[in-house]
Design a protein around this motif. Sequence first.
Motif, short mmCIF file in Angstrom:
data_model
loop_
_atom_site.label_atom_id
_atom_site.label_comp_id
_atom_site.label_asym_id
_atom_site.label_seq_id
_atom_site.Cartn_x
_atom_site.Cartn_y
_atom_site.Cartn_z
N PRO A 123 0.81 -1.23 0.00
CA PRO A 123 0.00 0.00 0.00
C PRO A 123 0.84 1.28 0.00
CG PRO A 123 -0.81 -1.55 1.65
CD PRO A 123 0.44 -2.13 1.11
N LEU A 124 1.95 1.25 0.75
CA LEU A 124 2.83 2.42 0.82
C LEU A 124 3.42 2.75 -0.56
CD1 LEU A 124 3.61 4.10 3.33
CD2 LEU A 124 5.81 2.92 3.32
N LEU A 170 3.45 6.19 -5.25
CA LEU A 170 3.43 6.31 -6.71
C LEU A 170 2.27 7.22 -7.15
CD1 LEU A 170 4.25 2.68 -7.94
CD2 LEU A 170 5.60 4.72 -8.39
N ALA A 171 1.10 7.03 -6.50
CA ALA A 171 -0.07 7.86 -6.84
C ALA A 171 0.21 9.33 -6.51
CB ALA A 171 -1.29 7.37 -6.08
N LEU A 172 0.87 9.56 -5.38
CA LEU A 172 1.22 10.93 -4.99
C LEU A 172 2.18 11.57 -6.00
CD1 LEU A 172 1.87 11.15 -1.13
CD2 LEU A 172 0.60 12.77 -2.55
N THR A 173 3.14 10.76 -6.48
CA THR A 173 4.10 11.26 -7.47
C THR A 173 3.37 11.67 -8.76
OG1 THR A 173 5.72 9.70 -6.59
CG2 THR A 173 6.25 10.68 -8.70
N SER A 177 9.51 11.00 -6.17
CA SER A 177 9.57 9.96 -7.20
C SER A 177 10.68 8.95 -6.89
CB SER A 177 9.77 10.57 -8.59
OG SER A 177 11.09 11.04 -8.73
N PHE A 178 11.79 9.44 -6.36
CA PHE A 178 12.89 8.53 -6.00
C PHE A 178 12.46 7.60 -4.86
CE2 PHE A 178 15.45 11.06 -8.71
CZ PHE A 178 16.59 10.33 -8.99
N THR A 181 11.94 3.59 -5.27
CA THR A 181 12.76 2.74 -4.40
C THR A 181 11.87 1.72 -3.70
OG1 THR A 181 14.31 4.55 -4.08
CG2 THR A 181 14.43 2.75 -2.48
N LEU A 182 10.70 2.19 -3.20
CA LEU A 182 9.74 1.28 -2.56
C LEU A 182 9.25 0.23 -3.56
CD1 LEU A 182 7.63 3.81 -0.43
CD2 LEU A 182 9.08 1.98 0.45
N LEU A 183 9.01 0.68 -4.79
CA LEU A 183 8.55 -0.25 -5.83
C LEU A 183 9.60 -1.33 -6.08
CD1 LEU A 183 6.42 -0.93 -8.03
CD2 LEU A 183 7.68 0.57 -9.58
N PHE A 184 10.87 -0.92 -6.08
CA PHE A 184 11.96 -1.89 -6.29
C PHE A 184 11.96 -2.93 -5.16
CE2 PHE A 184 16.25 -2.83 -4.62
CZ PHE A 184 16.62 -3.77 -5.55
#
Lengths: 219, 239
Positions: B11-12, B17-20, B196-197, B201-204
Amino acid sequence: MIRTALLVAGKDLRIERRSRVLLWQVVPFGVIALVLCGLALGPVGVSRATAGPGLFYLVTLLVTLLMITRSHAIERTAGTRSSVATLGLDPAGVFLGKALALAIELWITGLVLLAGSVLLLHTSLHGTVKALPSIIVTLGALAAVGTIYGALTAGDSGAGTLLPVLALPAFAPLLIAGERSFRAALNGGGVWEWWLIVTVALVAYLSAGILLYGVLEES
Amino acid sequence: MKLLSQRLLGPLTLVSLALTVWMGLVVTPPDRTQGDLARLVYVHPAIAWVALYLSFGTATVASILYLWRRTRSLVADQVAHCAMEVSLVFIVLTLITGSIWGRPTWGVWWAWDARLTSSAILGVLAVGYLALRRANDDPTLRARRSAVFAVLSAINVPIIHFSVLWWKTLHQGATVFTANRSLKIHGSMAWTLLLSFVAFTLLFVWLLRARYRLEEQRTVSQTSSLSVALEQRRREGAH
């Protein structure tokens, strides 16, 4: 390490001298590839002379791939690997020996291809002689890289097709530096900057090979 | 705590990502010279950060850990494999987003620029790594060879990083980590870039974790199916 290197290089070169694969298969392939490059460029002599350094290195890369496959195929014959393991040879020495043998074979083939480049592509003889030191170092670096990547794929299923995929990206910086250096020699420019880059690459790959070859040869 | 972080990670990641996307498309203004095209800066550098440094870096570190006898384990090999797969996806995304920016700016989809070419070579190396793994059935030999290949391929990463300084390139130089440490981006644009970074990073981490779990399950499934097959053969032999 040096003694092992000389021993392995001598063994590889003796096998090559007896089998004559270099003379009857690899060198003719290189010359044919060079002729085809000339044909592909069309009848305009100037474009061939301009493209000469790039084409020389392109053909050399293809020839190198053949030589690497050949160099590691020697080690795959029945009993060779177990014999080498039983002898307890220093892996770093084995790497240096195989790289040295490959470099000597590449230098010989390179001389033939350079002559072909002067005759067929009309590359300047004076510029070619001036570029010789950088060509010698570049081919040495190609041999070092090739020996590592050859050991990476040796004995794998589809090693023949896998080797180009792995080795060609590693060859790319050497191709660029070698071509620029050769071109600079032809145009009367400074060759030392590119020569230095290739020398650094040679030292880096020799060090990597000395450190990592043992891991690849572990059974 | 571990369970909480595992449950929160997904969720985080989605929220960041949505915020970006919201900040990049709604909050930040268009650039004075490049207009809306500059909004790619909230995607492209962060993707490249994951591709080059996080994923490829993780694969390299895991490979070094595998090669070092004291830390050698198949877990390190599996982490390297999973990180390299994630890296390949992000390298391709880096090249695609770069091309989308390059077409209107440089007039071409692809230029023979040092940064672009070296990044593409890294992509080919990642493909080579995965091809090398597929060519070996023996897990130990596969792990050893791929680890050596990953370490050798990592030489390309500093070349890509410094390519904009070493050669005259079309690709722009550093925006944040400049030589004289002065930011070239300010206000909401700088905050969105930072976000965005964090998001990527969280996505990775999320993707790597999911891919690793899949790899674990695959190994378990292979082992159990082998045991079942052996048991069947034994029963056939008994009859």
